[in-house]
Scaffold this motif. Structure first.
Motif, PDB file in Angstrom:
ATOM      1  N   TYR A  84       0.835  -1.200   0.000  1.00 40.61           N
ATOM      2  CA  TYR A  84       0.000   0.000   0.000  1.00 40.61           C
ATOM      3  C   TYR A  84       0.875   1.257   0.000  1.00 40.61           C
ATOM      4  CZ  TYR A  84      -3.832  -3.129   0.955  1.00 40.61           C
ATOM      5  OH  TYR A  84      -4.771  -4.133   0.852  1.00 40.61           O
ATOM      6  N   HIS A  85       0.433   2.265  -0.744  1.00 38.54           N
ATOM      7  CA  HIS A  85       1.170   3.519  -0.885  1.00 38.54           C
ATOM      8  C   HIS A  85       0.221   4.686  -0.631  1.00 38.54           C
ATOM      9  CE1 HIS A  85       4.500   1.492  -3.149  1.00 38.54           C
ATOM     10  NE2 HIS A  85       3.518   0.634  -3.369  1.00 38.54           N
ATOM     11  N   HIS A  86       0.798   5.822  -0.262  1.00 36.02           N
ATOM     12  CA  HIS A  86      -0.003   7.043  -0.136  1.00 36.02           C
ATOM     13  C   HIS A  86       0.625   8.141  -0.991  1.00 36.02           C
ATOM     14  CE1 HIS A  86       3.243   8.298   2.575  1.00 36.02           C
ATOM     15  NE2 HIS A  86       2.827   9.524   2.364  1.00 36.02           N
ATOM     16  N   ARG A  87      -0.187   9.093  -1.330  1.00 39.36           N
ATOM     17  CA  ARG A  87       0.292  10.281  -2.042  1.00 39.36           C
ATOM     18  C   ARG A  87      -0.602  11.436  -1.605  1.00 39.36           C
ATOM     19  NH1 ARG A  87       2.158   9.876  -8.093  1.00 39.36           N
ATOM     20  NH2 ARG A  87       3.707   8.728  -6.932  1.00 39.36           N
ATOM     21  N   ILE A  88       0.015  12.583  -1.332  1.00 43.04           N
ATOM     22  CA  ILE A  88      -0.768  13.755  -0.939  1.00 43.04           C
ATOM     23  C   ILE A  88      -0.532  14.880  -1.953  1.00 43.04           C
ATOM     24  CG2 ILE A  88      -0.843  13.162   1.506  1.00 43.04           C
ATOM     25  CD1 ILE A  88       1.411  15.108   2.011  1.00 43.04           C
ATOM     26  N   ASN A  89      -1.536  15.757  -2.104  1.00 44.31           N
ATOM     27  CA  ASN A  89      -1.446  16.780  -3.151  1.00 44.31           C
ATOM     28  C   ASN A  89      -0.733  18.060  -2.713  1.00 44.31           C
ATOM     29  OD1 ASN A  89      -3.593  17.664  -1.518  1.00 44.31           O
ATOM     30  ND2 ASN A  89      -4.656  18.611  -3.238  1.00 44.31           N
ATOM     31  N   TYR A  90      -0.563  18.276  -1.420  1.00 43.74           N
ATOM     32  CA  TYR A  90       0.171  19.435  -0.920  1.00 43.74           C
ATOM     33  C   TYR A  90       1.113  19.002   0.195  1.00 43.74           C
ATOM     34  CZ  TYR A  90      -2.377  23.021  -3.441  1.00 43.74           C
ATOM     35  OH  TYR A  90      -2.880  23.820  -4.431  1.00 43.74           O
ATOM     36  N   HIS A  91       2.274  19.611   0.235  1.00 41.49           N
ATOM     37  CA  HIS A  91       3.246  19.362   1.294  1.00 41.49           C
ATOM     38  C   HIS A  91       3.406  20.634   2.126  1.00 41.49           C
ATOM     39  CE1 HIS A  91       4.475  15.560  -0.426  1.00 41.49           C
ATOM     40  NE2 HIS A  91       4.610  16.145  -1.602  1.00 41.49           N
ATOM     41  N   TYR A  92       3.519  20.449   3.424  1.00 42.60           N
ATOM     42  CA  TYR A  92       3.691  21.570   4.353  1.00 42.60           C
ATOM     43  C   TYR A  92       5.157  21.993   4.397  1.00 42.60           C
ATOM     44  CZ  TYR A  92       3.667  24.172   8.739  1.00 42.60           C
ATOM     45  OH  TYR A  92       3.806  25.139   9.693  1.00 42.60           O
ATOM     46  N   LYS A  93       5.372  23.296   4.361  1.00 40.72           N
ATOM     47  CA  LYS A  93       6.722  23.853   4.514  1.00 40.72           C
ATOM     48  C   LYS A  93       6.658  24.960   5.558  1.00 40.72           C
ATOM     49  CE  LYS A  93      10.534  26.204   2.253  1.00 40.72           C
ATOM     50  NZ  LYS A  93      10.565  27.291   3.206  1.00 40.72           N
ATOM     51  N   GLY A  94       7.165  24.663   6.733  1.00 46.13           N
ATOM     52  CA  GLY A  94       7.218  25.664   7.791  1.00 46.13           C
ATOM     53  C   GLY A  94       8.231  26.743   7.463  1.00 46.13           C
ATOM     54  N   SER A  95       8.081  27.903   8.052  1.00 45.53           N
ATOM     55  CA  SER A  95       8.968  29.035   7.737  1.00 45.53           C
ATOM     56  C   SER A  95      10.420  28.772   8.149  1.00 45.53           C
ATOM     57  CB  SER A  95       8.456  30.317   8.401  1.00 45.53           C
ATOM     58  OG  SER A  95       8.444  30.177   9.808  1.00 45.53           O
ATOM     59  N   GLN A  96      10.644  27.836   9.067  1.00 52.58           N
ATOM     60  CA  GLN A  96      12.006  27.512   9.497  1.00 52.58           C
ATOM     61  C   GLN A  96      12.584  26.288   8.776  1.00 52.58           C
ATOM     62  OE1 GLN A  96      13.609  29.630  11.661  1.00 52.58           O
ATOM     63  NE2 GLN A  96      11.734  30.815  11.335  1.00 52.58           N
ATOM     64  N   GLN A  97      11.817  25.698   7.880  1.00 53.14           N
ATOM     65  CA  GLN A  97      12.280  24.522   7.142  1.00 53.14           C
ATOM     66  C   GLN A  97      12.955  24.947   5.843  1.00 53.14           C
ATOM     67  OE1 GLN A  97       8.149  22.510   7.842  1.00 53.14           O
ATOM     68  NE2 GLN A  97       9.493  21.018   6.830  1.00 53.14           N
ATOM     69  N   ALA A  98      14.011  24.245   5.467  1.00 55.18           N
ATOM     70  CA  ALA A  98      14.689  24.530   4.201  1.00 55.18           C
ATOM     71  C   ALA A  98      13.847  24.070   3.011  1.00 55.18           C
ATOM     72  CB  ALA A  98      16.053  23.844   4.172  1.00 55.18           C
ATOM     73  N   SER A  99      13.098  22.994   3.212  1.00 55.81           N
ATOM     74  CA  SER A  99      12.237  22.487   2.135  1.00 55.81           C
ATOM     75  C   SER A  99      11.086  21.716   2.762  1.00 55.81           C
ATOM     76  CB  SER A  99      13.032  21.587   1.180  1.00 55.81           C
ATOM     77  OG  SER A  99      13.506  20.459   1.874  1.00 55.81           O
ATOM     78  N   VAL A 100      10.182  21.243   1.925  1.00 59.52           N
ATOM     79  CA  VAL A 100       9.044  20.478   2.432  1.00 59.52           C
ATOM     80  C   VAL A 100       9.530  19.144   2.994  1.00 59.52           C
ATOM     81  CG1 VAL A 100       7.432  21.535   0.820  1.00 59.52           C
ATOM     82  CG2 VAL A 100       8.555  19.401   0.191  1.00 59.52           C
ATOM     83  N   TYR A 101       8.730  18.573   3.866  1.00 62.15           N
ATOM     84  CA  TYR A 101       9.048  17.257   4.425  1.00 62.15           C
ATOM     85  C   TYR A 101       8.424  16.194   3.539  1.00 62.15           C
ATOM     86  CZ  TYR A 101       8.764  13.141   7.381  1.00 62.15           C
ATOM     87  OH  TYR A 101       8.854  11.863   7.863  1.00 62.15           O
ATOM     88  N   LEU A 102       9.259  15.312   3.005  1.00 62.96           N
ATOM     89  CA  LEU A 102       8.792  14.167   2.230  1.00 62.96           C
ATOM     90  C   LEU A 102       9.176  12.912   3.005  1.00 62.96           C
ATOM     91  CD1 LEU A 102       9.969  15.260  -1.316  1.00 62.96           C
ATOM     92  CD2 LEU A 102       7.694  15.490  -0.330  1.00 62.96           C
ATOM     93  N   SER A 103       8.191  12.170   3.397  1.00 60.21           N
ATOM     94  CA  SER A 103       8.454  10.965   4.174  1.00 60.21           C
ATOM     95  C   SER A 103       9.172   9.934   3.312  1.00 60.21           C
ATOM     96  CB  SER A 103       7.128  10.378   4.674  1.00 60.21           C
ATOM     97  OG  SER A 103       7.361   9.157   5.325  1.00 60.21           O
ATOM     98  N   ASN A 104      10.156   9.282   3.895  1.00 57.07           N
ATOM     99  CA  ASN A 104      10.816   8.198   3.169  1.00 57.07           C
ATOM    100  C   ASN A 104      10.097   6.875   3.403  1.00 57.07           C
ATOM    101  OD1 ASN A 104      11.565   7.792   5.789  1.00 57.07           O
ATOM    102  ND2 ASN A 104      13.744   7.578   5.392  1.00 57.07           N
ATOM    103  N   ILE A 105       9.034   6.918   4.196  1.00 59.52           N
ATOM    104  CA  ILE A 105       8.216   5.735   4.431  1.00 59.52           C
ATOM    105  C   ILE A 105       6.917   5.916   3.644  1.00 59.52           C
ATOM    106  CG2 ILE A 105       7.036   4.304   6.126  1.00 59.52           C
ATOM    107  CD1 ILE A 105       8.965   5.454   8.226  1.00 59.52           C
ATOM    108  N   CYS A 106       6.887   5.362   2.458  1.00 57.07           N
ATOM    109  CA  CYS A 106       5.690   5.527   1.623  1.00 57.07           C
ATOM    110  C   CYS A 106       5.048   4.193   1.271  1.00 57.07           C
ATOM    111  CB  CYS A 106       6.017   6.315   0.369  1.00 57.07           C
ATOM    112  SG  CYS A 106       7.251   5.524  -0.655  1.00 57.07           S
ATOM    113  N   ILE A 107       5.592   3.102   1.802  1.00 51.90           N
ATOM    114  CA  ILE A 107       5.063   1.773   1.513  1.00 51.90           C
ATOM    115  C   ILE A 107       4.644   1.119   2.824  1.00 51.90           C
ATOM    116  CG2 ILE A 107       5.589  -0.516   0.584  1.00 51.90           C
ATOM    117  CD1 ILE A 107       7.722   0.805  -1.158  1.00 51.90           C
ATOM    118  N   GLY A 108       3.472   0.495   2.803  1.00 50.67           N
ATOM    119  CA  GLY A 108       3.004  -0.217   3.982  1.00 50.67           C
ATOM    120  C   GLY A 108       2.401  -1.552   3.607  1.00 50.67           C
ATOM    121  N   ASP A 109       2.224  -2.397   4.607  1.00 53.78           N
ATOM    122  CA  ASP A 109       1.646  -3.715   4.382  1.00 53.78           C
ATOM    123  C   ASP A 109       0.128  -3.719   4.522  1.00 53.78           C
ATOM    124  OD1 ASP A 109       4.112  -4.964   3.896  1.00 53.78           O
ATOM    125  OD2 ASP A 109       4.479  -5.174   6.042  1.00 53.78           O
ATOM    126  N   SER A 110      -0.443  -2.571   4.904  1.00 51.91           N
ATOM    127  CA  SER A 110      -1.900  -2.483   5.068  1.00 51.91           C
ATOM    128  C   SER A 110      -2.354  -1.060   4.747  1.00 51.91           C
ATOM    129  CB  SER A 110      -2.297  -2.827   6.510  1.00 51.91           C
ATOM    130  OG  SER A 110      -1.814  -1.829   7.400  1.00 51.91           O
TER     131      SER A 110
END
Length: 101
Positions: free
Chosen positions: A44-70
């Motif tokens: 199972y995989h997920h995908r989201i249409n917008y990523h959050y970028k806080g004002s103190q972050q250099a870039s958006v957070y992209l999870s490296n965990i995108c695969i699951g067993d359920s």
């Protein structure tokens, strides 16, 4: 998916994803869409249409965990990706469009 795999059984195709659910949530004034899909290996995989970028972050957070067993794991991974760095008090934060959605 079985019939699809029978027809699209081609060596040039490396992976196949079937969108099985799509959700919409609102975070403040931002509409976030979440797709849950299953691949031809049953993961199972997920995908989201917008990523959050806080004002103190250099870039958006992209999870490296995108695969699951359920589906539940896919939901949890999507939630983590949306809210890990989310700060409602950060008025300079931005939601960045995921062009791969």
């Amino acid at each position: 998916m079985k019939e699809f795999l029978e027809i699209f059984n081609n060596k040039e195709i490396s992976e196949i994803y079937q969108v099985i659910e799509e959700f919409e949530i609102w975070v403040d004034d931002q509409n976030i869409k979440i797709k849950i899909s299953i691949d031809n290996y049953g993961r199972y995989h997920h995908r989201i249409n917008y990523h959050y970028k806080g004002s103190q972050q250099a870039s958006v957070y992209l999870s490296n965990i995108c695969i699951g067993d359920s589906k539940k794991e896919a939901y949890m991974n999507a939630y983590r990706e949306i809210f890990s760095f989310y700060n409602p008090a950060d008025k300079k934060a931005k939601w960045i469009l995921n062009e791969d959605y």
